[in-house]
Design an enzyme around this catalytic site. Structure first.
Site, PDB file in Angstrom:
ATOM      1  N   GLU A  83       0.821  -1.203   0.000  1.00 10.94           N
ATOM      2  CA  GLU A  83       0.000   0.000   0.000  1.00 10.94           C
ATOM      3  C   GLU A  83       0.863   1.264   0.000  1.00 10.94           C
ATOM      4  OE1 GLU A  83      -2.194  -2.924   2.811  1.00 10.94           O
ATOM      5  OE2 GLU A  83      -0.191  -2.596   1.990  1.00 10.94           O
ATOM      6  N   CYS A 112      -2.844  -3.944   7.072  1.00 13.67           N
ATOM      7  CA  CYS A 112      -2.516  -3.912   8.493  1.00 13.67           C
ATOM      8  C   CYS A 112      -2.943  -2.553   9.054  1.00 13.67           C
ATOM      9  CB  CYS A 112      -1.018  -4.136   8.689  1.00 13.67           C
ATOM     10  SG  CYS A 112       0.004  -2.750   8.148  1.00 13.67           S
ATOM     11  N   CYS A 115      -0.799   0.530   7.700  1.00 12.93           N
ATOM     12  CA  CYS A 115      -1.085   0.857   6.296  1.00 12.93           C
ATOM     13  C   CYS A 115      -2.486   1.456   6.166  1.00 12.93           C
ATOM     14  CB  CYS A 115      -0.973  -0.386   5.425  1.00 12.93           C
ATOM     15  SG  CYS A 115       0.726  -0.845   5.041  1.00 12.93           S
ATOM     16  N   HIS A 263     -23.357  -2.085 -12.192  1.00 17.37           N
ATOM     17  CA  HIS A 263     -24.012  -0.852 -11.785  1.00 17.37           C
ATOM     18  C   HIS A 263     -24.194  -0.857 -10.268  1.00 17.37           C
ATOM     19  CE1 HIS A 263     -25.861   0.229 -15.965  1.00 17.37           C
ATOM     20  NE2 HIS A 263     -24.552   0.099 -15.982  1.00 17.37           N
ATOM     21  N   CYS A 294     -31.213   2.108 -15.086  1.00 19.65           N
ATOM     22  CA  CYS A 294     -31.410   1.650 -16.457  1.00 19.65           C
ATOM     23  C   CYS A 294     -32.475   0.554 -16.452  1.00 19.65           C
ATOM     24  CB  CYS A 294     -30.101   1.131 -17.043  1.00 19.65           C
ATOM     25  SG  CYS A 294     -29.522  -0.411 -16.282  1.00 19.65           S
TER      26      CYS A 294
END
Length: 402
Positions: A83, A112, A115, A263, A294
């Site tokens: 990271e 962790c 991070c 979506h 949609c």
């Protein structure tokens, strides 16, 4: 002329427990992953004691320029975790000031605590960056400090989910470059990893940044001109509240957005079905959507309503999506026929959404110019669409039930 962001490296401090400050030669990232590495490191085993390395496959979408970067990081031996390797790499990139970036991380292990704290601060300092994290396995899921780290990520706006078949397939095809073949136990292990993650996060919701809410939920028809010639797209965000009528416990909350191939409405349906709700019980779900669904999403939302006959489903919409096209109008009709309440967001709904889903630092919602006028116009348009399809003022179930 490009402006390079300054690198706030002094603020990052030490990497992780046992880690070191980064040297000038951080290992260059990879751009692909071998088949063997993927199947070894990303297999979502419930017991993976011999897999100690975190692999982070990242897709960086630069919205204004329409560019996509794909990078792979791994923990450095005796040094930075994946990271933090990404964060230092990111600060080395030349980006336009305030350029909008969408980050998607596929991780073999969740972060962790150290991070997680660094990534949370990184998100807090960059309101123009959105982050979705998919994890194959939850690291030290029983340890409270690790759980707190994951909740902190969500509180700073990161979306955190376990990798399902779809995410494994997306990651494999993007970073390995071959058709994905699932391993035995993938589906059952995913269910347990997802349940583990949901238990850790509990009612923690990924809060929207103020700027994100004010831009994405704004009900103005066009993106304001001050956003520049390369105006960022307004995406679909879905914020929801799930409650049991008469139950004093806090409602379940969630905030979702479109991700590659899915979506937000489909992610929402998947999340609700994973909760194991009892169809014989009463539930109330209130959704706030930036765009109306949609046709396919509308049909699937209607199916959810049908499968839970005692569910009261309220869908508040900021803007209508392609409202002049018949198939999108048909989706609105199907939602109405299912008994769901479909309505346009007004000042009250925008305020409720702000209070529940925005990291507003105790500030009150301030309406933008002409909010009420835009709502009135969109509400009238929705009424005309529903009447043209033979729909009355209220859904069938609303006029006759509780």
């Amino acid at each position: 002329m490009h402006h390079q962001w300054q690198r706030p490296r002094a603020r990052l401090g030490p990497a992780c427990p046992g880690g070191q400050h980064p040297s000038a030669q951080i290992r260059n990232p990879m751009f692909t992953l071998s088949r063997g590495s993927f199947y070894f490191h990303f297999q979502n085993l419930l017991r993976a004691h011999d897999r100690h390395t975190t692999i982070l496959c990242c897709r960086v979408e630069r919205v204004q320029k329409g560019l996509v970067d794909r990078i792979v990081f791994r923990n450095q031996v005796g040094g930075l975790h994946a990271e933090l390797c990404f964060i230092y790499w990111f600060y080395d990139q030349e980006l336009l000031p305030r350029e909008e970036c969408q980050l998607t991380w596929y991780m073999s292990w969740s972060s962790c605590p150290n991070c997680a704290d660094h990534v949370a601060r990184f998100l807090a300092e960059h309101s123009n960056i959105s982050l979705t994290i998919f994890v194959a396995r939850v690291y030290y899921n029983w340890a409270s400090e690790y759980q707190c780290g994951l909740r902190r990520l969500c509180q700073e706006g990161a979306q955190l989910e376990a990798m399902s078949f779809q995410e494994f397939e997306d990651c494999y095809e993007e970073f390995v470059g071959e058709p994905f073949r699932p391993w035995k136990g993938l589906y059952s292990n995913y269910t347990q990893q997802e349940n583990m993650l949901r238990k850790i996060l509990g009612s923690t919701v990924s809060l929207l940044k103020e700027e994100t809410f004010l831009f994405q939920f704004n009900n103005r028809h066009r993106v304001p001109r001050h956003c520049g010639p390369r105006r960022p797209r307004r995406k679909t965000y879905l914020c929801y509240l799930l409650a049991r009528p008469g139950d004093a416990t806090a409602p379940t909350k969630g905030c979702l957005q479109n991700k590659k191939g899915h979506h937000a409405e489909i992610c929402f349906i998947k999340r609700i079905r994973s909760l194991g709700l009892d169809p014989s019980q009463d539930y109330l779900i209130t959704c706030y959507l930036t765009w109306s669904p949609c046709l396919d999403c509308a049909f699937k939302l209607a199916k959810l309503k049908k499968d839970f006959p005692r569910l009261t489903l309220r869908i508040f919409i900021s803007r209508l999506y392609f409202h002049w096209i018949r198939k999108f109008q048909k989706g609105l009709q199907q939602l109405w026929l299912s008994g769901a309440l479909v309505a346009i967001m007004g000042l009250q709904e925008f305020t409720d959404c702000w209070n529940n889903f925005v990291n507003h630092q105790q500030s009150s919602f301030t309406p933008w110019d002409k909010l009420d006028a835009y709502s009135k116009n969109i509400r009238g348009r929705l009424g005309r669409i529903l009447r043209s399809w033979g729909c009355g003022p209220t859904p069938p179930s609303e006029g006759s039930s509780r």
